[in-house]
Structures are given as C-alpha cells and as structure tokens.
Design a protein around this motif. Sequence first.
Motif, PDB file in Angstrom:
ATOM      1  N   GLU A  45     -67.856  63.064  64.712  1.00 47.57           N
ATOM      2  CA  GLU A  45     -67.004  64.110  64.039  1.00 47.57           C
ATOM      3  C   GLU A  45     -65.812  64.436  65.030  1.00 47.57           C
ATOM      4  N   VAL A  46     -65.886  64.421  66.458  1.00 54.31           N
ATOM      5  CA  VAL A  46     -64.803  64.789  67.160  1.00 54.31           C
ATOM      6  C   VAL A  46     -63.773  63.562  67.187  1.00 54.31           C
ATOM      7  N   PRO A  47     -64.196  62.496  67.454  1.00 58.29           N
ATOM      8  CA  PRO A  47     -63.168  61.219  67.505  1.00 58.29           C
ATOM      9  C   PRO A  47     -62.568  61.025  66.200  1.00 58.29           C
ATOM     10  N   THR A  48     -63.207  61.222  64.862  1.00 57.52           N
ATOM     11  CA  THR A  48     -62.809  61.191  63.615  1.00 57.52           C
ATOM     12  C   THR A  48     -61.552  62.131  63.663  1.00 57.52           C
ATOM     13  N   GLY A  49     -62.126  63.294  63.991  1.00 56.61           N
ATOM     14  CA  GLY A  49     -60.893  64.502  63.821  1.00 56.61           C
ATOM     15  C   GLY A  49     -59.732  64.057  64.470  1.00 56.61           C
ATOM     16  N   LEU A  50     -59.816  63.585  65.811  1.00 50.40           N
ATOM     17  CA  LEU A  50     -59.073  63.473  66.680  1.00 50.40           C
ATOM     18  C   LEU A  50     -58.029  62.281  65.942  1.00 50.40           C
ATOM     19  N   LEU A  51     -58.597  61.310  65.378  1.00 52.08           N
ATOM     20  CA  LEU A  51     -57.905  60.112  64.423  1.00 52.08           C
ATOM     21  C   LEU A  51     -56.950  60.923  63.537  1.00 52.08           C
ATOM     22  N   ASP A  99     -55.860  64.006  63.237  1.00 47.13           N
ATOM     23  CA  ASP A  99     -54.752  64.685  64.098  1.00 47.13           C
ATOM     24  C   ASP A  99     -53.624  63.814  64.446  1.00 47.13           C
ATOM     25  N   ARG A 100     -53.937  62.623  64.764  1.00 43.75           N
ATOM     26  CA  ARG A 100     -53.074  61.386  65.592  1.00 43.75           C
ATOM     27  C   ARG A 100     -52.184  60.851  64.537  1.00 43.75           C
ATOM     28  N   PHE A 101     -53.054  60.361  63.256  1.00 39.36           N
ATOM     29  CA  PHE A 101     -52.366  59.450  62.562  1.00 39.36           C
ATOM     30  C   PHE A 101     -52.164  60.217  60.996  1.00 39.36           C
ATOM     31  N   GLY A 102     -52.829  61.364  60.902  1.00 40.28           N
ATOM     32  CA  GLY A 102     -52.382  62.203  59.563  1.00 40.28           C
ATOM     33  C   GLY A 102     -53.790  62.116  58.783  1.00 40.28           C
ATOM     34  N   ARG A 103     -53.878  63.037  58.119  1.00 39.41           N
ATOM     35  CA  ARG A 103     -55.037  63.407  57.255  1.00 39.41           C
ATOM     36  C   ARG A 103     -55.020  62.430  56.242  1.00 39.41           C
ATOM     37  N   VAL A 108     -70.590  57.527  59.620  1.00 44.88           N
ATOM     38  CA  VAL A 108     -68.987  57.627  60.042  1.00 44.88           C
ATOM     39  C   VAL A 108     -68.100  58.119  59.055  1.00 44.88           C
ATOM     40  N   GLY A 109     -68.414  57.305  57.820  1.00 40.92           N
ATOM     41  CA  GLY A 109     -67.387  57.660  56.713  1.00 40.92           C
ATOM     42  C   GLY A 109     -67.277  59.437  56.295  1.00 40.92           C
ATOM     43  N   HIS A 110     -68.646  59.811  56.411  1.00 37.38           N
ATOM     44  CA  HIS A 110     -68.454  61.312  56.078  1.00 37.38           C
ATOM     45  C   HIS A 110     -67.666  62.202  57.112  1.00 37.38           C
ATOM     46  N   ALA A 111     -67.864  61.544  58.436  1.00 41.21           N
ATOM     47  CA  ALA A 111     -67.345  62.286  59.605  1.00 41.21           C
ATOM     48  C   ALA A 111     -65.791  62.318  59.128  1.00 41.21           C
ATOM     49  N   LEU A 112     -65.438  61.172  59.085  1.00 39.96           N
ATOM     50  CA  LEU A 112     -63.990  60.839  58.590  1.00 39.96           C
ATOM     51  C   LEU A 112     -63.440  61.941  57.616  1.00 39.96           C
ATOM     52  N   LEU A 113     -64.239  61.922  56.616  1.00 37.67           N
ATOM     53  CA  LEU A 113     -63.875  62.893  55.175  1.00 37.67           C
ATOM     54  C   LEU A 113     -64.082  64.271  55.540  1.00 37.67           C
ATOM     55  N   SER A 114     -64.610  64.728  56.762  1.00 39.20           N
ATOM     56  CA  SER A 114     -65.247  66.186  56.667  1.00 39.20           C
ATOM     57  C   SER A 114     -64.124  67.184  56.942  1.00 39.20           C
ATOM     58  N   GLY A 115     -63.007  66.957  57.816  1.00 40.13           N
ATOM     59  CA  GLY A 115     -62.302  67.790  58.018  1.00 40.13           C
ATOM     60  C   GLY A 115     -60.722  67.694  57.556  1.00 40.13           C
ATOM     61  N   ALA A 116     -60.603  66.654  56.906  1.00 40.30           N
ATOM     62  CA  ALA A 116     -59.049  66.418  56.353  1.00 40.30           C
ATOM     63  C   ALA A 116     -59.001  67.132  55.086  1.00 40.30           C
TER      64      ALA A 116
END
Length: 121
Positions: A56-62, A64-68, A104-112
């Motif tokens: 969850e945190v690493p994908t959130g950083l991704l 933030d870094r590369f865009g939603r 992992v896919g859902h973590a990538l999708l959770s915050g954006a």
Amino acid sequence: MQSHDQRTKLLGIYGVFTYPFACIPYLYFYFSDHGIGIEQYLQMIAWYYWAMVATEVPTGLLADRFGRKVALSCGSTTLATGFLLLYQGTSYTDFCIGQIVLGVGHALLSGAPTAMLFDSL
C-alpha cells in the motif's frame, strides 16, 4: 479540460471495470472445481490481503512520484494479470501467486482514484 461532472462520471465507469468484486462470491466455487479446499482458499485470500497491505505505501509513493494516471494504468494491468494467472492456474501455488498479484494491483488502485476525485472537488 473536463468538468467535475465528467471526471466523476469517468471515475465511476473506471471503477466498474477495475473493481470486479461481484465475482468474489463465486471464486470459491471456481477454486473448489480446481481441487482447492476451504482452508487453502482462506489462505489464498490471506495472501491477497497480505500483499495489498505490504504494498500500500510503496504503491502510493509510486503514484505520488510518477502520477496518478500511471498508478491507475499499472494497477489495471496488474489486476488483469492477476486474474489471468488465476484463470490459467492449475495448482495451489499458482493460485496464491495470482492472489498476490491481485493484491498488488488493488494496492496500486486504492488511492489514486480517491485522490483524483478529491482534486476535482
């Protein structure tokens, strides 16, 4: 530039295709048909949640870094890959790997999407 109403509508449509939770009640029967018992099924679900929480945190950083949009694209692709792995899987290990990829896919999708919706307000 799109209006708030257009973006909200697009996020809703996006959510229908990227959060296929309607299939969850039927997954046990799918796995059962492939020789997976209830205990193994529950362990597979645990792998999914473990992967989601751990990333969850690493994908959130991704995001933030590369865009939603990048996070949404990567998340959708990862989610599709996880379902493909489940579809092609033949063993408990294959199914666990598929569940981890789904997490992992859902973590990538959770915050954006939430952040995009917040920005549009």
